[in-house]
Design an enzyme around this catalytic site. Structure first.
Site, PDB file in Angstrom:
ATOM      1  N   ASP A   1       0.917  -1.239  -0.013  1.00 26.51           N
ATOM      2  CA  ASP A   1       0.086   0.130   0.092  1.00 26.51           C
ATOM      3  C   ASP A   1       0.881   1.166   0.100  1.00 26.51           C
ATOM      4  OD1 ASP A   1      -3.309   0.429   0.858  1.00 26.51           O
ATOM      5  OD2 ASP A   1      -1.935   2.353   1.105  1.00 26.51           O
TER       6      ASP A   1
ATOM      7  N   ASN B   1     -13.706  -3.409  -8.062  1.00 25.98           N
ATOM      8  CA  ASN B   1     -15.054  -3.296  -9.037  1.00 25.98           C
ATOM      9  C   ASN B   1     -14.804  -2.556 -10.312  1.00 25.98           C
ATOM     10  OD1 ASN B   1     -16.902  -3.953  -7.111  1.00 25.98           O
ATOM     11  ND2 ASN B   1     -17.012  -2.048  -6.238  1.00 25.98           N
TER      12      ASN B   1
ATOM     13  N   SER C   1     -17.972  -9.181  -2.863  1.00 25.45           N
ATOM     14  CA  SER C   1     -19.244  -8.425  -2.002  1.00 25.45           C
ATOM     15  C   SER C   1     -18.921  -8.809  -0.585  1.00 25.45           C
ATOM     16  CB  SER C   1     -20.498  -8.860  -2.400  1.00 25.45           C
ATOM     17  OG  SER C   1     -21.452  -8.209  -1.663  1.00 25.45           O
TER      18      SER C   1
ATOM     19  N   LYS D   1     -20.887  -9.883 -10.884  1.00 29.15           N
ATOM     20  CA  LYS D   1     -20.860  -8.797  -9.593  1.00 29.15           C
ATOM     21  C   LYS D   1     -21.390  -7.334 -10.017  1.00 29.15           C
ATOM     22  CE  LYS D   1     -19.581  -6.974  -5.515  1.00 29.15           C
ATOM     23  NZ  LYS D   1     -19.485  -5.557  -5.644  1.00 29.15           N
TER      24      LYS D   1
ATOM     25  N   GLU E   1     -29.075  -5.134  -6.451  1.00 26.83           N
ATOM     26  CA  GLU E   1     -28.855  -4.494  -4.943  1.00 26.83           C
ATOM     27  C   GLU E   1     -29.707  -3.280  -5.040  1.00 26.83           C
ATOM     28  OE1 GLU E   1     -25.121  -4.276  -3.691  1.00 26.83           O
ATOM     29  OE2 GLU E   1     -25.440  -2.265  -2.883  1.00 26.83           O
TER      30      GLU E   1
END
Lengths: 301, 301, 301, 301
Positions: free
Chosen positions: B30, B86, B112, B164, B171
């Site tokens: 990171d 995503n 998810s 997804k 959703e």
């Protein structure tokens, strides 16, 4: 407790069983004498101890109204009628007022659960005074699911059916949500096994739900849903939800989309789309395709 | 197994923990060195045994593409990149082709689970060849929920993110369904305690679901939702679902309604409704109300 | 011909003028004595020759019903009441039946035209028996536009208001169509002068219409519509159209979209979107944005 | 002026005629030699004086792109290409950039008018630099309707096709508006002559328009539209409008409703509604109807 139960069809019959399993005494009445515990409404009423409690579990509308009217003649001061059918909440206050003139109480109760209710319990949403609800509370406790949830005193007379109506409106739209996703996944070549994708969603996802479980069951029983027609009736409650939204200036676009999809599913041909096609023909060019490109032609509109 | 993990934010950080809890070795990277296990992408890659597997968990779009491009330079024959972000499914095939030129495999994986994933597991939808998926299967098994469901090999490259994406589209519409029902129940005086009605639905009803549970939690924390503004961002996936529907001539009216409701929730004023108001003013009578009835007046249109 | 006219507001007043310009005798009545030709309904009725024809032009609903009820007491055998207001078609049959008991005829008439009607004429859609319509035909002929079109005997009692209701439902959706296009053109930088684009559409295009002309007028008067709020009331007729669609299982998605856009335009905050935002907060990650990429994070859902 | 015209189908052929009627010299090219003025694109280009102006009027997409590419090879510094087809606005900037490398100008022009354009003129929406537009202005002036309106310089390159795209999106929704009203009026018994109601709306009403005129024509030619199927294709522009809305976070619910209605009109069976029906079967009671009331049964959900 003891109670009368009018209507012993698929719902009423199972509810009688669940009530009896919980130790209650049910005197059922049905026009079909093979399954009835009494020979008439009057006979059923007579068999009940006072104060009498009668649960009406017949189709909504005229039939419910006429059964309740007849009970108004048979029952008296201190008795109670519960309407457990899918009545419109606007009927409830009229029924309550009519019964009240004779001192008979009224409770409306929306019931959800379908064929799974006998085993798992029925979700109950009821409306009425605390005093009247207390009279039927033991039956509510027996019918509801065993867990912490599944029943609610939603408010005054009508609040039970109103809540159940909204439940069904939501149900329409949730079903439509999965259905749209399923159609899209089915349509693309990219996704190999749509049933397995839906099955995987049963855990860990944001959209896990009982309706999803049911859809996976259906896909297992009929892969690709090849044996079923894309046709859906609507009971009144989806319509009433949209109308209640309109009366209250509440937009319900997803619920309405679900309702309209059902309307359209029942049409062999769409009059509206005839009109569209007719207008397209008028401004022309849409029925005829011209020759090969670049001798082809830009579509005019 | 050992794997590199790029992006240790809220999602990536929790996934690292869940993978380590399952006994896997994770070399995280990171930009925030306080949480990073390596000083650079190159350092992370160097620390991995061959064949190297690197899971990319950064925001979709340009950032994902640039990280994957950089990994293409750092990795080699037989290594594997997993895109767990995503990303739009249309990016996947481009990424796979770019990596394939160097013999590097590619798997796309929709994830998810949100903040609940660390404890309950993440739902995974992945796409790619069986051979490539085998290389990362131990990580999938560690990340997924413990039950029978929650992960699926959806198809070829892109199928994971496509699935997804559709999940998220559904959703949106399921959330919209409950939201419409809630607004309607809130609006009418008839129903006394809307939170209790929603709570009761958690068992025995057709519409019981995890999203319903979450909404009840929210209503308990903030009764009447008085502290929250009716404003909702949309991540790309709702948009992409509607666009994929359009590309495939699949109507998605409920999903689209949910998307548009979010667009509108973010507007201070609606330009479209300005145009409506302007037209109404033009044909007149709507700005001015005339005197008392019967000296009043029929509204002209 | 001679006729009574109840309600001399913006619509009724102009209609009186147009009728008088055509040579008819109008005895108007309005609560506002400054504009009234008579001191009371009774006075107005008394001034008319038999058979008396009274045109009621007051706001729909309770007021219309009470005026018609009062006229039922004042008129007699062979007289005629015309309801020119925006009454719901379901009222018409009740009014007709009530008047019929006294031998008074009834015609319902939907009137369109707004402030332009005095000069250009009013579009009229009427329902009732041929015999009754003949009694008021000279007034219809005076009120309607001069051209070939603009009035229709739509069918039996109620058909006039039903047709006018559908007209208004269509109007809602046509207005919404232009409004959506306008918002989109306004939003993009690509198009320099949106007003000029709309103006150009007034000739030669498929979408040329009177409403387009009105919108261009409005854009000329208030460039960018900066002075107007995106807020629109709805008269009952859009609602009734959607409800009539539902009653007849006719999907009206565009008309409904237009109606819902008006509902939403009147909300300061959207309860439904509060519920969406609340659910999003529950599954987390949407309120907080994590650090810089690649130390950023994939949005979890 | 002199100009080349590629594509002499229904649109291009009529445009050639209208240009010639106005005194312009048109060298047309079409693969169909029976109608072509030249034997090839190269031949057409050769026949034009410099600076050469070539109007491309072929179907959108690949064909347009390939014709423009070919013209890029044939034309030179100072020449101009006009794309009058239904190209997506996103293509325009790519085409302009490609041509610009060779010093060739580019103008995009959306054209509306259909089969009525030859006589009444074509509505034109064009984008590009003022300098380039000046080169083709005489042709624009000849093609446009004679009145005050009907053509517009909408903005930079792409603005013409973007405006035309929005025009078509609006057109979809306006057509849908009338279509919904027509279906509803047709469905009820109350209204005797729906065609006459629509005809009456042609004057004096808020919803008078050219599309209404066309629908009345269609109803006269085929009363009840009994000979036409409720089936409608969509050209790309409705889809692009909705997608442009989504890209710009502009909700277009009426336009989208119109697009989806076309999608659905082309399905023999609806996969989404199969899924709905399958779920309904799972929670039961919907396939089977129980006995006669009051032995009937409340529908379970």
């Amino acid at each position: 407790m003891e109670l009368g139960l009018v209507g012993l069809g698929k719902m009423g019959g199972n509810m009688r069983t669940r009530l009896r399993n919980a130790g209650h005494t049910v005197v059922g009445y049905d026009q079909n004498q093979d399954i009835s515990d009494s020979t008439s409404l009057a006979d059923m009423v007579e068999k009940l101890p006072s104060p009498k409690v009668v649960w009406v579990m017949v189709p909504a509308g005229d039939i419910t109204r006429s059964v309740i009217k007849e009970l108004g003649d048979l029952l008296g001061e201190g008795d109670l009628v519960v309407d457990g059918g899918n009545s419109r909440w606007t009927d409830d206050q009229a029924n309550a007022a009519m019964l009240d003139e004779k001192g008979i109480g009224f409770v409306d109760c929306g019931v959800s659960g379908g064929v799974w209710g006998l085993e798992n319990g029925y979700a109950l949403m009821y409306g009425g005074s605390a005093e009247n609800i207390a009279k039927v509370q033991p039956a509510f406790d027996a019918l509801k699911p065993e867990g912490e949830f599944g029943s609610v005193h939603a408010g005054e007379v009508g609040a039970g059916h109103f809540s159940k109506m909204v439940h069904n409106g939501i149900e329409y739209a949730v079903m439509q949500s999965y259905a749209e996703g399923w159609e899209l996944l089915q349509k693309v070549d990219l996704v190999d096994n749509v049933t397995e994708v839906f099955r995987s969603w049963r855990e860990g996802t944001v959209i896990r739900s009982w309706l999803l479980d049911l859809l996976v069951n259906a896909l297992d029983e009929d892969p690709g849903l090849s044996k079923i027609r894309g046709y859906a009736e609507d009971s009144g409650e989806g319509r009433w939800t949209v109308e209640a939204g309109i009366d209250n200036a509440v937009a319900t676009p997803a619920i309405t989309a679900a309702l309209y999809a059902r309307f359209i599913s029942r049409q062999d041909d769409s009059p509206a789309m005839k009109a569209i096609a007719a207008m397209r023909n008028q401004f022309g060019g849409h029925a005829v395709q011209s020759g090969p490109p670049p001798g082809g032609d830009a579509s005019p509109v």
